[in-house]
Design an enzyme around this catalytic site. Structure first.
Site, short mmCIF file in Angstrom:
data_model
loop_
_atom_site.label_atom_id
_atom_site.label_comp_id
_atom_site.label_asym_id
_atom_site.label_seq_id
_atom_site.Cartn_x
_atom_site.Cartn_y
_atom_site.Cartn_z
N ASN A 139 -25.31 -8.64 -3.93
CA ASN A 139 -24.80 -7.27 -4.03
C ASN A 139 -24.02 -6.91 -2.78
O ASN A 139 -24.32 -7.37 -1.68
CB ASN A 139 -25.93 -6.28 -4.30
CG ASN A 139 -27.02 -6.25 -3.26
OD1 ASN A 139 -27.46 -7.29 -2.76
ND2 ASN A 139 -27.48 -5.06 -2.92
N ALA A 161 -19.52 2.51 1.13
CA ALA A 161 -19.80 3.90 1.46
C ALA A 161 -19.53 4.80 0.27
O ALA A 161 -20.21 5.82 0.07
CB ALA A 161 -18.96 4.35 2.66
N CYS A 208 -29.06 -3.22 -13.62
CA CYS A 208 -28.62 -1.88 -14.01
C CYS A 208 -27.88 -1.96 -15.35
O CYS A 208 -27.55 -3.04 -15.84
CB CYS A 208 -27.74 -1.28 -12.93
SG CYS A 208 -26.08 -2.01 -12.82
N TYR A 230 -20.41 4.85 -3.12
CA TYR A 230 -21.40 4.10 -3.89
C TYR A 230 -20.87 3.54 -5.21
O TYR A 230 -21.26 2.46 -5.63
CB TYR A 230 -22.64 4.94 -4.15
CG TYR A 230 -23.42 5.25 -2.89
CD1 TYR A 230 -23.65 4.29 -1.92
CD2 TYR A 230 -23.93 6.52 -2.68
CE1 TYR A 230 -24.35 4.57 -0.77
CE2 TYR A 230 -24.64 6.83 -1.52
CZ TYR A 230 -24.85 5.84 -0.58
OH TYR A 230 -25.55 6.14 0.56
N GLU A 251 -22.50 -3.42 -1.14
CA GLU A 251 -22.43 -1.96 -1.20
C GLU A 251 -21.18 -1.44 -0.50
O GLU A 251 -20.50 -2.16 0.23
CB GLU A 251 -23.67 -1.35 -0.57
CG GLU A 251 -24.93 -1.69 -1.32
CD GLU A 251 -26.19 -1.15 -0.68
OE1 GLU A 251 -27.24 -1.22 -1.34
OE2 GLU A 251 -26.15 -0.66 0.47
N GLU A 257 -25.23 -9.64 -9.91
CA GLU A 257 -24.96 -10.30 -11.19
C GLU A 257 -23.46 -10.32 -11.47
O GLU A 257 -22.89 -11.35 -11.86
CB GLU A 257 -25.65 -9.56 -12.35
CG GLU A 257 -27.13 -9.40 -12.18
CD GLU A 257 -27.52 -8.11 -11.46
OE1 GLU A 257 -27.04 -7.86 -10.32
OE2 GLU A 257 -28.33 -7.36 -12.01
N CYS A 268 -24.48 -3.79 -15.32
CA CYS A 268 -24.64 -5.25 -15.28
C CYS A 268 -25.10 -5.80 -16.62
O CYS A 268 -24.65 -6.87 -17.04
CB CYS A 268 -25.61 -5.65 -14.17
SG CYS A 268 -24.87 -5.49 -12.54
N CYS A 293 -22.76 -5.22 -7.96
CA CYS A 293 -24.10 -5.81 -8.04
C CYS A 293 -24.01 -7.34 -7.98
O CYS A 293 -22.96 -7.93 -8.25
CB CYS A 293 -24.78 -5.37 -9.32
SG CYS A 293 -24.98 -3.59 -9.46
#
Length: 155
Positions: free
Chosen positions: A51, A55, A95, A57, A53, A64, A98, A62
């Site tokens: 994953n 800032a 999620c 979001y 990330e 996967e 994904c 992810c």
């Protein structure tokens, strides 16, 4: 539903290990929630992802999807297995985004794993997302639409 890594084949255990190893490449400075994934392509090539990330979001990717997009970029379109690992003792499910991304490429095995316990969950993409909207849904729509249009032309 939850079982132990001991129930996996040696090959599956090695794929879970690769997903756990992939966690070290996670860029997760906001949540500190590391996720790793390992995809087994139809030709047995294994591709990892983690994953990443952001800032903003919504721009996060992810593990996967990271692994699958790497595989897709290499030309792969069929997959046998995806292992996904987190640090949670109880394995964590992907999620919704994904799940939808994974099922785009058919029904194949998914192993959800923990890097801090021996617990796993074995399922499939269809098990993760029953009643999914898939490419087949679009094919069915096209076929039904063609049939309706043909029927309308007769009247």
């Amino acid at each position: 539903m939850t079982s132990s890594r001991a129930n996996l084949t040696d090959f599956e255990k090695s794929i879970v290990d690769k997903a756990i190893e992939a966690m070290q490449f996670a860029y997760c400075k906001y949540s500190n929630f590391k996720v790793g994934a390992a995809v087994v392509c139809e030709n047995e090539e294994v591709i990892i992802g983690a994953n990443h990330e952001n800032a903003s979001y919504g721009a996060t990717i992810c593990a996967e999807r990271s692994a699958l997009t790497s595989a897709l970029t290499k030309g792969h379109r069929k997959f046998k297995l995806v292992a996904i690992a987190t640090e949670l003792e109880d394995p964590c499910s992907p999620c919704g985004i994904c799940r939808q991304f994974l099922i785009e490429f058919g029904d194949y095995k998914i192993i959800l794993a923990s890097s801090t316990s021996e617990q796993i969950i074995e399922t499939t993409t269809y098990g993760l997302l029953p009643f999914a909207f898939t490419p087949k849904s679009l094919d069915t729509y096209e076929m039904e639409s063609e049939k309706r249009n043909h029927t309308d032309e007769k009247h």
